[in-house]
Design a protein around this motif. Structure first.
Motif, PDB file in Angstrom:
ATOM      1  N   LEU A 130       0.834  -1.202   0.000  1.00 38.04           N
ATOM      2  CA  LEU A 130       0.000   0.000   0.000  1.00 38.04           C
ATOM      3  C   LEU A 130       0.870   1.254   0.000  1.00 38.04           C
ATOM      4  O   LEU A 130       0.655   2.190  -0.790  1.00 38.04           O
ATOM      5  N   VAL A 131       1.869   1.288   0.873  1.00 40.10           N
ATOM      6  CA  VAL A 131       2.747   2.455   0.986  1.00 40.10           C
ATOM      7  C   VAL A 131       3.542   2.664  -0.288  1.00 40.10           C
ATOM      8  O   VAL A 131       3.641   3.791  -0.801  1.00 40.10           O
ATOM      9  N   TYR A 132       4.101   1.602  -0.849  1.00 40.85           N
ATOM     10  CA  TYR A 132       4.894   1.734  -2.075  1.00 40.85           C
ATOM     11  C   TYR A 132       4.042   2.234  -3.242  1.00 40.85           C
ATOM     12  O   TYR A 132       4.484   3.077  -4.032  1.00 40.85           O
TER      13      TYR A 132
ATOM     14  N   THR B 181      10.984  15.154   0.496  1.00 45.45           N
ATOM     15  CA  THR B 181      12.042  14.200   0.835  1.00 45.45           C
ATOM     16  C   THR B 181      11.427  12.816   1.007  1.00 45.45           C
ATOM     17  O   THR B 181      10.288  12.684   1.463  1.00 45.45           O
ATOM     18  N   ILE B 182      12.192  11.794   0.646  1.00 44.01           N
ATOM     19  CA  ILE B 182      11.710  10.415   0.773  1.00 44.01           C
ATOM     20  C   ILE B 182      11.528  10.080   2.253  1.00 44.01           C
ATOM     21  O   ILE B 182      12.452  10.229   3.045  1.00 44.01           O
ATOM     22  N   PRO B 183      10.323   9.652   2.653  1.00 44.52           N
ATOM     23  CA  PRO B 183      10.084   9.379   4.078  1.00 44.52           C
ATOM     24  C   PRO B 183      10.746   8.087   4.539  1.00 44.52           C
ATOM     25  O   PRO B 183      11.214   7.275   3.730  1.00 44.52           O
ATOM     26  N   ASP B 184      10.777   7.901   5.847  1.00 44.60           N
ATOM     27  CA  ASP B 184      11.242   6.654   6.443  1.00 44.60           C
ATOM     28  C   ASP B 184      10.171   5.586   6.172  1.00 44.60           C
ATOM     29  O   ASP B 184       9.100   5.603   6.782  1.00 44.60           O
ATOM     30  N   ILE B 185      10.444   4.684   5.238  1.00 39.01           N
ATOM     31  CA  ILE B 185       9.432   3.733   4.762  1.00 39.01           C
ATOM     32  C   ILE B 185       8.921   2.840   5.894  1.00 39.01           C
ATOM     33  O   ILE B 185       7.714   2.644   6.057  1.00 39.01           O
ATOM     34  N   ASP B 186       9.839   2.281   6.679  1.00 41.39           N
ATOM     35  CA  ASP B 186       9.425   1.375   7.762  1.00 41.39           C
ATOM     36  C   ASP B 186       8.529   2.089   8.760  1.00 41.39           C
ATOM     37  O   ASP B 186       7.514   1.541   9.221  1.00 41.39           O
ATOM     38  N   HIS B 187       8.899   3.313   9.097  1.00 41.57           N
ATOM     39  CA  HIS B 187       8.102   4.102  10.046  1.00 41.57           C
ATOM     40  C   HIS B 187       6.738   4.421   9.447  1.00 41.57           C
ATOM     41  O   HIS B 187       5.705   4.345  10.124  1.00 41.57           O
ATOM     42  N   LEU B 188       6.723   4.766   8.150  1.00 38.75           N
ATOM     43  CA  LEU B 188       5.464   5.096   7.481  1.00 38.75           C
ATOM     44  C   LEU B 188       4.549   3.879   7.406  1.00 38.75           C
ATOM     45  O   LEU B 188       3.335   3.977   7.650  1.00 38.75           O
TER      46      LEU B 188
ATOM     47  N   LEU C 196      -0.276  11.213   7.198  1.00 38.93           N
ATOM     48  CA  LEU C 196       0.496  11.691   6.050  1.00 38.93           C
ATOM     49  C   LEU C 196       1.200  13.010   6.369  1.00 38.93           C
ATOM     50  O   LEU C 196       2.357  13.215   5.990  1.00 38.93           O
ATOM     51  N   ARG C 197       0.496  13.904   7.066  1.00 43.51           N
ATOM     52  CA  ARG C 197       1.116  15.187   7.428  1.00 43.51           C
ATOM     53  C   ARG C 197       2.311  14.971   8.337  1.00 43.51           C
ATOM     54  O   ARG C 197       3.312  15.693   8.263  1.00 43.51           O
ATOM     55  N   LYS C 198       2.211  13.987   9.215  1.00 44.00           N
ATOM     56  CA  LYS C 198       3.320  13.678  10.120  1.00 44.00           C
ATOM     57  C   LYS C 198       4.583  13.345   9.326  1.00 44.00           C
ATOM     58  O   LYS C 198       5.700  13.700   9.743  1.00 44.00           O
ATOM     59  N   HIS C 199       4.421  12.685   8.194  1.00 43.43           N
ATOM     60  CA  HIS C 199       5.565  12.303   7.354  1.00 43.43           C
ATOM     61  C   HIS C 199       5.785  13.302   6.207  1.00 43.43           C
ATOM     62  O   HIS C 199       6.549  13.006   5.283  1.00 43.43           O
ATOM     63  N   GLU C 200       5.081  14.447   6.263  1.00 43.07           N
ATOM     64  CA  GLU C 200       5.212  15.506   5.261  1.00 43.07           C
ATOM     65  C   GLU C 200       4.929  14.983   3.849  1.00 43.07           C
ATOM     66  O   GLU C 200       5.656  15.235   2.890  1.00 43.07           O
ATOM     67  N   ILE C 201       3.816  14.240   3.760  1.00 39.90           N
ATOM     68  CA  ILE C 201       3.349  13.708   2.482  1.00 39.90           C
ATOM     69  C   ILE C 201       1.970  14.302   2.212  1.00 39.90           C
ATOM     70  O   ILE C 201       1.155  14.436   3.122  1.00 39.90           O
TER      71      ILE C 201
END
Length: 574
Positions: A357-359, A369-376, A408-413
């Motif tokens: 889903l995330v990918y 900037t590319i977010p921290d995938i595992d955290h997201l 999403l806002r937390k990860h600036e997406i």
């Protein structure tokens, strides 16, 4: 328009009225934004002195810690928009539908602008209507009711009757609104970019980020020809799946319509805002709506074109128990690639595959900037997992959207506007079902169609089409590659077959490393000098400084100088 402002190519080309700029700046300053207005703005107005507000935004926030920054900004912007008129009110109304970008406290302030539309009488609009028609009203209409049946910031709606006897809706654009909107949005874009330069808080709100987006959307709404085209296009798409012809679209009278005037069929039916009356008139309404909703979802998944504002006021129950749709100014479009991503995301949710889903989502989302995938992945799982599998009655979709957007806002997406429009449309439809007391499980219906769409995506025709496009791209690449190799070899031979390695963007890091090595070198050298002097000390006790051997004093002096030079070097670099 906005790009010209941002690239700085002559503000006079985009801001068409300096007096309007003066008016806007004064209103914004009066309501507390004076502390964010830079000299780059005021210098454009000859002889202008920026007025000061009696109470600044930051001071209000400091005085009352209970109220948050978003609420304060929203309330003050609301006052500005009310005072500045229709185009700014429309902008505020558009902001009120962007929960994907703003906090709820800001949204609540903007929502109060939905009823702040200046009324216009029929007499004030008669000249504009005749100008658009190119003839007198009585040459086209046998009658026009003077009282408007609908009013918005862009257009006013009247009921009339053509000479041929058909009842019609006449939607007329407010006089001068097009030029006013273009001028105001160019000014608003410029002000937003300047204000964000001096405020982290305003930059986080991202107002300038969506001015372009909302500006282009508003330009489409200003042109009623686009609305007419949307209606006809959507009707053709829906007819492919509506075998029972249960969904009705108003007839557009193109011979009387223009960019500023829209004449279309008047529906003799009951709007869904009167939900009790609608339910009384049609016993099998739930079944009809469920079938129609399935049609909308098929059209969305297969054609990527959908009505983005399908609330109760835009849906009618007609006398033959068919459903009539109106207002096609705001439509959503999803490209084929985006539809594939959407299907993949919903499929991943159904199967609890949050990593996929995330990918898939990152392929269409907006981020710097590319977010921290595992955290997201973890945060998305925590946000969505409790709701997957629940029925519509068990799920508050507005709450789900709010939690998702907060994550999403937390990860600036940020969601692309079209995607946000999709989710809002689903929630609007679900809300309509709740208001009528029907349990429409939109996402379960979506699940049924997704498997069919996935199968169709891998049929022979689709694969052949994809293969042909891939072959075309490969052929273009194979034709261009030899030329580029030839040019590269020519250029390489011209330079004596030497490569030039250019590194950029690392200068500051290399400079820091260089300064650190210098500091380390001076410290090591100073330590060596001090150690050498200490080794050369005599074994006999030394009672005074004058008894120190000169060579020891020299070594220690060099050591001290080295340490001082290291400190000076570090201070210069910082």
């Amino acid at each position: 328009m906005v790009d010209i402002v941002r690239t700085g190519i002559g503000l006079s080309k985009t801001i068409r009225n300096v007096s309007r700029l003066r008016e806007i700046v004064i209103v914004f300053a009066k309501h507390g934004f004076d502390e964010f207005i830079t000299k780059n703005v005021t210098s454009l107005i000859p002889g202008f002195v920026l007025p000061k507000s009696t109470r600044g935004i930051r001071s209000e926030l400091e005085e009352n810690q209970i109220r948050d920054w978003n609420q304060i900004i929203g309330r003050r912007l609301k006052f500005c928009f009310e005072e500045l008129g229709p185009s700014f009110i429309k902008f505020g109304q558009l902001l009120s539908s962007r929960e994907d970008l703003f906090e709820q406290s800001f949204i609540d302030e903007m929502k109060s602008l939905r009823d702040k539309v200046k009324p216009l009488t029929f007499d004030e609009l008669k000249d504009e209507m005749e100008k658009s028609l190119g003839k007198k009203l009585d040459e086209v209409f046998s009658e026009v009711e003077p009282g408007p049946i609908g009013m918005a910031s862009i257009g006013i709606v009247f009921k009339g009757k053509l000479k041929s006897g058909e009842s019609v809706v006449i939607k007329v654009r407010r006089p001068g609104i097009k030029k006013l909107v273009e001028t105001d949005f160019s000014i608003l874009s410029f002000l937003a970019s300047q204000m964000e330069k001096v405020s982290e808080e305003l930059r986080f709100l991202g107002i300038s980020r969506i001015v372009d987006d909302l500006g282009s959307s508003l330009v489409n709404e200003l042109n009623f020809n686009i609305e007419a085209l949307n209606c006809e296009r959507f009707e053709k798409i829906i007819q492919k799946y509506d075998k029972k012809k249960s969904i009705v679209f108003p007839k557009i009278y193109k011979e009387f319509s223009s960019s500023s005037l829209l004449v279309m069929e008047y529906f003799e039916g009951t709007p869904f805002t009167n939900n009790i009356e609608v339910k009384e008139k049609c016993e099998n309404l739930a079944e009809i709506l469920a079938e129609d909703l399935q049609i909308f979802l098929k059209a969305f998944l297969k054609d990527g074109f959908f009505h983005a504002d399908l609330h109760a006021g835009n849906i009618f129950l007609l006398d033959d128990n068919k459903i009539g749709l109106i207002d096609f100014g705001l439509m959503g479009t999803l490209s084929r690639r985006s539809r594939v991503n959407f299907v993949a995301i919903v499929y991943a949710i159904i199967n609890f595959n949050y990593e996929n889903l995330v990918y898939e989502f990152l392929d269409v989302a907006e981020y710097d900037t590319i977010p921290d995938i595992d955290h997201l992945v973890h945060d998305v799982r925590v946000a969505l997992n409790p709701y997957v599998g629940l029925t519509a009655q068990q799920t508050d979709f507005s709450e789900v959207l709010k939690i998702t957007l907060t994550t999403l806002r937390k990860h600036e997406i940020y969601l692309p506007r079209d995607w946000y429009t999709i989710f809002r449309s689903f929630i609007t439809l679900d809300g309509l079902g709740r208001a009528l007391g029907f349990d429409f499980d939109v996402f379960s219906m979506l699940e049924e169609d997704i498997y069919q769409v996935m199968q169709e995506s891998f049929n022979k025709e689709e694969l052949i089409e994809e293969g042909l496009w891939t072959a075309r791209d490969f052929l273009t690449f194979s034709r261009a590659l030899p030329r580029h190799i030839k040019w590269y070899l020519k250029d390489w031979s011209r330079n004596g077959y030497a490569h030039k390695l250019i590194l950029s963007g690392h200068e500051s890091h290399l400079n820091n490393i260089n300064q650190s090595l210098k500091f380390l070198g001076f410290i090591i050298l100073g330590s060596v000098f001090i150690a050498c002097g200490t080794i050369l000390l005599p074994e006999a006790p030394i009672l005074s400084f004058s008894e120190l051997p000169p060579v020891v004093i020299i070594f220690w002096l060099f050591g001290l100088i080295s340490i001082v030079l290291s400190v000076i070097n570090i201070r210069k670099s910082s």
